[in-house]
Design a protein around this motif. Structure first.
Motif, PDB file in Angstrom:
ATOM      1  N   THR A  99      20.810  14.006  17.672  1.00  0.00           N
ATOM      2  CA  THR A  99      21.745  14.450  18.704  1.00  0.00           C
ATOM      3  C   THR A  99      22.912  15.177  18.054  1.00  0.00           C
ATOM      4  N   ASP A 100      23.631  15.946  18.858  1.00  0.00           N
ATOM      5  CA  ASP A 100      24.787  16.677  18.328  1.00  0.00           C
ATOM      6  C   ASP A 100      25.874  15.695  17.899  1.00  0.00           C
ATOM      7  N   GLN A 101      26.420  15.942  16.731  1.00  0.00           N
ATOM      8  CA  GLN A 101      27.477  15.088  16.194  1.00  0.00           C
ATOM      9  C   GLN A 101      28.837  15.668  16.574  1.00  0.00           C
ATOM     10  N   ILE A 102      29.646  14.864  17.286  1.00  0.00           N
ATOM     11  CA  ILE A 102      30.977  15.326  17.639  1.00  0.00           C
ATOM     12  C   ILE A 102      31.992  14.997  16.546  1.00  0.00           C
ATOM     13  N   ARG A 123      26.904   9.751  16.058  1.00  0.00           N
ATOM     14  CA  ARG A 123      25.946   9.711  17.158  1.00  0.00           C
ATOM     15  C   ARG A 123      24.546   9.482  16.594  1.00  0.00           C
ATOM     16  N   ASN A 170      30.494  13.645  10.156  1.00  0.00           N
ATOM     17  CA  ASN A 170      29.039  13.531  10.300  1.00  0.00           C
ATOM     18  C   ASN A 170      28.390  14.881  10.568  1.00  0.00           C
ATOM     19  N   ALA A 171      29.104  15.767  11.270  1.00  0.00           N
ATOM     20  CA  ALA A 171      28.552  17.104  11.502  1.00  0.00           C
ATOM     21  C   ALA A 171      28.337  17.829  10.176  1.00  0.00           C
ATOM     22  N   ALA A 201      24.743  18.677   8.424  1.00  0.00           N
ATOM     23  CA  ALA A 201      24.497  20.087   8.082  1.00  0.00           C
ATOM     24  C   ALA A 201      23.983  20.233   6.657  1.00  0.00           C
TER      25      ALA A 201
END
Length: 334
Positions: free
Chosen positions: A174-177, A170, A181-182, A186
């Motif tokens: 924005t928040d990564q689903i 994303r 990538n999350a 981080a």
């Protein structure tokens, strides 16, 4: 028609047709063609018994000829021809092969297939062997085996959708689903379109097939490990061998034929890999493989000549491994 009813009718007709075929063919053989009476009764019985096995093999041979041998011959013939205006075809010899080998996409597909052949069978077999060994030593091993084997129940397309979500990216901020990538964000990184990065994207596609095939390797190799005589392991323990030595010097050599069979079976899957690449990258960003190249030529470019030539290349790569597997299986059964 209701699918369940259609399936039931198919089963009834199929089973009934098989029973009717074998009953009628044996009846004709024993009463009309070679009747067991008269001066040649003994010879007729021997002839009927010699022919009877072929009656049972005939449907299978017919099906193999119709759905395997004929398509191979037809594909080879198509690879030597090219379409012309008006819907006909023209014999061009090996021109389609020359054109195919001259295309950069074909060379890319060959190179990628070689990478898949090196990485996927080795990793799947290694992880399957490790999982088979470790799950036999823990109390909840059966649960662990079920979880590891579960991806085998998922179609390649379904697995591709799951992993495409894992690799999803994303916009920054924005928040990564996507899990990958999350984690990357981080640790301070920027979101990456992983499947568009040449080199890395091929490895990420391979992970999907490794995830699926590890369960298969674990089940087969686990059965082989349980078949090792306990006496050899106990003797090694008495001699003071370490667990590592027992595993690599005692167990692995004894199951090496099974390891090779698992390796070659996964190799066959790799040579025909199609769904994962099509669903995740569609062969873009330098991820083309032979099966996708063949599909593009046959059903997108409608270049039947070059597409058929690609199919023949895949068959030539698969055939030696198939022959070797059959030879090894027959050797094991003797």
């Amino acid at each position: 028609m209701n699918p369940a009813l259609l399936g039931l009718i198919t089963i009834v007709l199929g089973v009934g047709g098989c029973i009717g075929y074998f009953w009628l063919s044996n009846l004709l053989l024993d009463t009309v063609i070679f009747p067991p009476r008269g001066p040649n009764a003994g010879r007729n019985i021997n002839r009927a018994n010699a022919i009877r096995p072929w009656l049972f093999l005939a449907p299978a041979l017919l099906a193999l000829g119709l759905y395997l041998a004929y398509p191979v011959v037809a594909t080879f013939w198509l690879s030597l021809n090219d379409r012309v205006a008006g819907g006909g075809s023209e014999f061009v010899g090996l021109d389609n092969y020359v054109q195919m080998f001259g295309e950069s996409k074909f060379r890319e597909a060959i190179l990628n297939n070689m990478m898949w052949l090196v990485v996927v069978p080795a990793a799947s077999t290694a992880f399957g062997l490790i999982a088979a060994q470790l799950t036999d030593r823990i109390s909840w091993g059966n649960i662990a085996k079920s979880l590891i084997f579960m991806p085998m129940a998922i179609s390649f397309v379904g697995a591709s959708v799951i992993w495409k979500l894992i690799y999803d990216a994303r916009p920054p901020g924005t928040d990564q689903i996507g899990v990958l990538n999350a984690l990357w964000v981080a640790f301070g990184g920027e979101p990456q379109q992983w499947l568009t990065i040449p080199g890395w994207n091929n490895l990420l596609l391979m992970i999907v097939l490794i995830w699926i095939q590890t369960g298969f390797a674990m089940v087969i190799l686990g059965a082989a490990l349980r078949g090792i005589p306990e006496e050899t392991v106990e003797a090694a323990i008495v001699d003071g061998a370490s667990p590592w030595t027992i595993f690599f010097r005692i167990k692995v050599p004894q199951i090496m034929p099974t390891i090779v069979v698992v390796w070659t079976t996964i190799t066959l899957v790799v040579l025909k890999v199609f769904d994962i690449v099509l669903a995740m990258t569609n062969g873009q960003w330098e991820t083309q493989v032979l099966a996708n190249y063949m599909y593009d030529k046959l059903f997108r470019s409608f270049d039947w000549g070059v597409g058929s030539a690609a199919a023949m290349i895949i068959m030539l790569l698969v055939s030696p491994i198939l022959i070797w597997n059959v030879y090894s299986a027959n050797k094991e059964m003797r």
